[in-house]
Design a protein around this motif. Structure first.
Motif, PDB file in Angstrom:
ATOM      1  N   GLY A 118      10.354  -8.360   2.215  1.00 57.57           N
ATOM      2  CA  GLY A 118       9.632  -7.635   3.257  1.00 57.57           C
ATOM      3  C   GLY A 118       8.872  -6.440   2.722  1.00 57.57           C
ATOM      4  O   GLY A 118       7.729  -6.178   3.109  1.00 57.57           O
ATOM      5  N   GLY A 119       9.497  -5.699   1.819  1.00 55.84           N
ATOM      6  CA  GLY A 119       8.829  -4.541   1.237  1.00 55.84           C
ATOM      7  C   GLY A 119       7.622  -4.935   0.408  1.00 55.84           C
ATOM      8  O   GLY A 119       6.574  -4.281   0.456  1.00 55.84           O
ATOM      9  N   GLU A 120       7.758  -6.007  -0.361  1.00 56.69           N
ATOM     10  CA  GLU A 120       6.632  -6.481  -1.168  1.00 56.69           C
ATOM     11  C   GLU A 120       5.494  -6.975  -0.275  1.00 56.69           C
ATOM     12  O   GLU A 120       4.321  -6.750  -0.580  1.00 56.69           O
ATOM     13  N   GLN A 121       5.836  -7.624   0.815  1.00 59.31           N
ATOM     14  CA  GLN A 121       4.807  -8.072   1.748  1.00 59.31           C
ATOM     15  C   GLN A 121       4.072  -6.883   2.363  1.00 59.31           C
ATOM     16  O   GLN A 121       2.860  -6.943   2.573  1.00 59.31           O
ATOM     17  N   GLN A 122       4.803  -5.805   2.620  1.00 64.64           N
ATOM     18  CA  GLN A 122       4.132  -4.630   3.179  1.00 64.64           C
ATOM     19  C   GLN A 122       3.200  -3.997   2.160  1.00 64.64           C
ATOM     20  O   GLN A 122       2.101  -3.548   2.491  1.00 64.64           O
ATOM     21  N   MET A 123       3.623  -3.962   0.906  1.00 65.57           N
ATOM     22  CA  MET A 123       2.734  -3.483  -0.149  1.00 65.57           C
ATOM     23  C   MET A 123       1.479  -4.340  -0.205  1.00 65.57           C
ATOM     24  O   MET A 123       0.355  -3.821  -0.344  1.00 65.57           O
ATOM     25  N   LEU A 124       1.665  -5.649  -0.094  1.00 69.72           N
ATOM     26  CA  LEU A 124       0.535  -6.571  -0.138  1.00 69.72           C
ATOM     27  C   LEU A 124      -0.393  -6.356   1.062  1.00 69.72           C
ATOM     28  O   LEU A 124      -1.618  -6.391   0.917  1.00 69.72           O
ATOM     29  N   ALA A 125       0.184  -6.114   2.238  1.00 69.06           N
ATOM     30  CA  ALA A 125      -0.633  -5.884   3.430  1.00 69.06           C
ATOM     31  C   ALA A 125      -1.489  -4.636   3.275  1.00 69.06           C
ATOM     32  O   ALA A 125      -2.669  -4.603   3.664  1.00 69.06           O
ATOM     33  N   ILE A 126      -0.917  -3.591   2.698  1.00 69.13           N
ATOM     34  CA  ILE A 126      -1.687  -2.364   2.465  1.00 69.13           C
ATOM     35  C   ILE A 126      -2.750  -2.597   1.400  1.00 69.13           C
ATOM     36  O   ILE A 126      -3.908  -2.190   1.547  1.00 69.13           O
ATOM     37  N   GLY A 127      -2.358  -3.277   0.315  1.00 73.35           N
ATOM     38  CA  GLY A 127      -3.324  -3.583  -0.740  1.00 73.35           C
ATOM     39  C   GLY A 127      -4.471  -4.425  -0.233  1.00 73.35           C
ATOM     40  O   GLY A 127      -5.635  -4.197  -0.582  1.00 73.35           O
ATOM     41  N   ARG A 128      -4.161  -5.413   0.595  1.00 72.13           N
ATOM     42  CA  ARG A 128      -5.201  -6.272   1.167  1.00 72.13           C
ATOM     43  C   ARG A 128      -6.181  -5.459   2.005  1.00 72.13           C
ATOM     44  O   ARG A 128      -7.398  -5.652   1.921  1.00 72.13           O
ATOM     45  N   ALA A 129      -5.670  -4.525   2.803  1.00 76.65           N
ATOM     46  CA  ALA A 129      -6.551  -3.681   3.602  1.00 76.65           C
ATOM     47  C   ALA A 129      -7.431  -2.795   2.723  1.00 76.65           C
ATOM     48  O   ALA A 129      -8.621  -2.607   2.995  1.00 76.65           O
ATOM     49  N   LEU A 130      -6.861  -2.273   1.649  1.00 81.87           N
ATOM     50  CA  LEU A 130      -7.633  -1.418   0.752  1.00 81.87           C
ATOM     51  C   LEU A 130      -8.712  -2.199   0.009  1.00 81.87           C
ATOM     52  O   LEU A 130      -9.761  -1.642  -0.336  1.00 81.87           O
ATOM     53  N   MET A 131      -8.476  -3.475  -0.234  1.00 82.15           N
ATOM     54  CA  MET A 131      -9.474  -4.298  -0.925  1.00 82.15           C
ATOM     55  C   MET A 131     -10.750  -4.474  -0.102  1.00 82.15           C
ATOM     56  O   MET A 131     -11.781  -4.878  -0.646  1.00 82.15           O
ATOM     57  N   THR A 132     -10.709  -4.171   1.189  1.00 79.80           N
ATOM     58  CA  THR A 132     -11.934  -4.179   1.998  1.00 79.80           C
ATOM     59  C   THR A 132     -12.717  -2.887   1.788  1.00 79.80           C
ATOM     60  O   THR A 132     -13.786  -2.719   2.353  1.00 79.80           O
ATOM     61  N   ASN A 133     -12.160  -1.976   0.985  1.00 82.06           N
ATOM     62  CA  ASN A 133     -12.774  -0.673   0.695  1.00 82.06           C
ATOM     63  C   ASN A 133     -13.158   0.061   1.983  1.00 82.06           C
ATOM     64  O   ASN A 133     -14.325   0.382   2.219  1.00 82.06           O
ATOM     65  N   PRO A 134     -12.131   0.324   2.831  1.00 81.09           N
ATOM     66  CA  PRO A 134     -12.397   0.943   4.129  1.00 81.09           C
ATOM     67  C   PRO A 134     -12.664   2.439   4.032  1.00 81.09           C
ATOM     68  O   PRO A 134     -12.260   3.103   3.067  1.00 81.09           O
ATOM     69  N   ARG A 135     -13.317   2.958   5.066  1.00 79.80           N
ATOM     70  CA  ARG A 135     -13.442   4.403   5.232  1.00 79.80           C
ATOM     71  C   ARG A 135     -12.383   4.922   6.195  1.00 79.80           C
ATOM     72  O   ARG A 135     -12.121   6.120   6.238  1.00 79.80           O
TER      73      ARG A 135
END
Length: 234
Positions: free
Chosen positions: A137-154
């Motif tokens: 679960g913790g690794e999946q949460q890291m992945l979810a955050i990383g995935r969001a950051l890969m969109t290079n959001p503001r």
């Protein structure tokens, strides 16, 4: 903190499901480089507001703007292209794809790259070739955050990013979020950990029955114990 122009503006928004209205004439803003914590008991409108911002709920009135641009009528992927990165409740990663493939699938050209995500979360580098569904679960949460950051959001929207995680993983997630804040990323966060939010958020917005019941900075939030008791049950 110097006052900056909003990256997110929710302007007198009403929205709901079918004939039922959940949000009533609700307004809030997140300025550039600011962290805003969105609080409230269950059923008070936090999830519906998140869905309205991300295009999952149609507005019945009002307007939502990202970086000055109205997102009315846009599809979720179009809203993401406006600069919104979402870390949803439940993570919603693609279990059949590897960690690397999950990250690459959302990649948009910008400052955040695979190597940058791996530096932020070294565990994801170790698990790069593992299926998302095989992660903890913790690794999946890291992945979810990383995935969001890969969109290079503001602007990053996080919904219960630390819920249900082991204490050591929660600490790692909060440390990463603090690093993102220091880097100037605007953040709207829904989380139940008031202790962590007190040292992380610049402002607090409390919802009650689909309306903004209270808002203020961290000092005002700590001083107003009546707010905690009335609207949060703390």
């Amino acid at each position: 903190m110097a006052i900056e122009a909003p990256i997110l503006e929710v302007d007198r928004v009403s929205a709901g499901y079918g004939r039922g209205t959940i949000l009533f004439d609700l307004s809030l803003a997140v300025r550039r480089g600011e962290v805003v914590a969105l609080l409230g008991r269950n059923g008070m409108g936090k999830t519906t507001l998140g869905r309205a911002i991300t295009g999952g709920v149609k507005l019945t009135s009002g307007e939502i703007r990202i970086d000055g641009r109205s997102i009315a009528g846009l599809k979720p992927y179009q809203i993401a292209r406006c600069g919104l990165g979402l870390v949803p409740e439940g993570r919603l990663i693609c279990g059949g794809l590897t960690v690397r493939e999950n990250l690459a699938a959302s990649a948009v050209r910008g400052a955040w790259t695979l190597e940058g995500i791996y530096d932020l979360f070294p565990r994801l580098r170790e698990r790069a070739d593992h299926a998302g569904g095989a992660l903890s679960g913790g690794e999946q949460q890291m992945l979810a955050i990383g995935r969001a950051l890969m969109t290079n959001p503001r602007l990053l929207l996080l919904d219960e990013a630390t819920e249900g995680l082991a204490p050591v993983i929660r600490q790692q997630i909060w440390a990463v979020l603090a690093r993102l804040k220091k880097g100037g990323l605007s953040i709207l966060i829904v989380d139940r950990n008031l202790r962590a939010l007190r040292s992380f958020a610049d402002r607090f917005v409390v919802l009650s029955k689909g309306r903004v019941a209270w808002e203020g900075d961290a000092a005002a939030f700590d001083a107003d114990t009546r707010t905690l008791e009335t609207y949060l049950g703390v």
